[in-house]
Scaffold this active site. Structure first.
Site, PDB file in Angstrom:
ATOM      1  CB  SER A  54      18.021  -1.112 -49.112  1.00 34.04           C
ATOM      2  OG  SER A  54      18.483  -1.993 -48.112  1.00 34.04           O
ATOM      3  CG  ASP A 166      19.243   0.826 -46.326  1.00 26.87           C
ATOM      4  OD1 ASP A 166      18.463   1.426 -47.087  1.00 26.87           O
ATOM      5  OD2 ASP A 166      19.219  -0.399 -46.155  1.00 26.87           O
TER       6      ASP A 166
END
Length: 272
Positions: A54, A166
């Site tokens: 991320s 993510d």
């Protein structure tokens, strides 16, 4: 080779260690990674490879592409959500961050992961198979955008039969990936530390999402114990989405890195 192993066993200089830097997710908290990298640069600590989840993929990927932590700090201060994406009709997400790819391509000249001088990997999750996907080839911008696609907020990335979100949703500190890439000494930077006090009551849906993300990411630290050094900036009460915090987050990252830099240099047998 047995001679090198014997020397290392008895604390004498031996085989150079291959250092892997693992950067966790944390949305805007990723600015704290810049403070860590600034201190590392100042002390001559150069990771041999970087793995990011991320926000860690954003910072790590851009750093591997040659942008300095100081440059990235200034870029972050000039950034806003409007430059990175746009609101869309609710579907698989509320915010499309495909603009992020264009911004990253502009910053890096459209480099691919294979062209990076420092090996890099971003992690994502195939939400259909619940599999951790390690992105080590192709467009750097696409890999970063994919790794940063917070589920339920940002639209996911379609990749053939896979639907990618993510990486922090499954492993927010993927030390095992760095080890698989050949690191025998790993430094992990964690931006989602345990709370030091009860979280504040959410006042809107964005704050509710932030708390939900925190709970999900905080529960995804199965690899944390594998790191040789675990750096945890003091940012437990910091927002995930406020670009106005960049400078203070960088400073917190610097402070945490300085607390650990002596040990790292000793471990890596770096002379002053």
């Amino acid at each position: 080779m047995w001679v090198l192993d014997w020397l290392e066993k008895w604390g004498m200089p031996g085989r150079p260690r291959r250092t892997g830097l693992v950067l966790s997710g944390g949305a805007i908290r990723g600015a704290a990674h810049l403070g860590v990298l600034q201190v590392f640069d100042e002390h001559g600590i150069r990771p041999d490879l970087i793995v990011g989840a991320s926000a860690g993929a954003v910072v790590g990927g851009l750093y591997c592409a040659g942008l300095s932590p100081v440059e990235l700090q200034q870029i972050g201060k000039e950034m806003n959500w409007g430059r990175l994406g746009r609101l869309v009709r609710p579907g698989l997400g509320f915010f499309d961050i495909s603009r992020m790819e264009k911004v990253i391509d502009e910053l890096t000249g459209g480099v691919t992961i294979e062209e990076l001088k420092t090996p890099f990997a971003a992690v994502a999750v195939d939400i259909l198979t619940r599999e951790l996907i390690v992105l080590r080839e192709g467009s750097l911008a696409r890999a970063i955008r994919t790794s940063a696609s917070l589920p339920g907020i940002f639209t996911p990335v379609e990749d053939g039969d896979r639907l990618l979100i993510d990486g922090g949703a499954l492993n927010n500190l993927p030390v095992c990936v760095a080890q698989d890439m050949g690191a025998d000494y790993t430094i992990a930077v964690d931006l989602v530390p345990p709370p030091i006090a009860p979280m504040e009551y959410p006042e809107n849906i964005l704050e509710m999402w932030a708390l939900s993300i925190y709970i999900v990411m905080r529960g995804r630290y199965t690899d944390a114990h594998l790191a040789d050094v675990h750096i945890q900036p003091d940012i437990a009460q910091t927002s995930f989405f406020d670009f106005g915090q960049i400078d203070s987050l960088v400073q917190k990252g610097r402070e945490a890195a300085l607390d650990n830099v002596g040990r790292i240099k000793a471990d890596l047998r770096m002379t002053e």
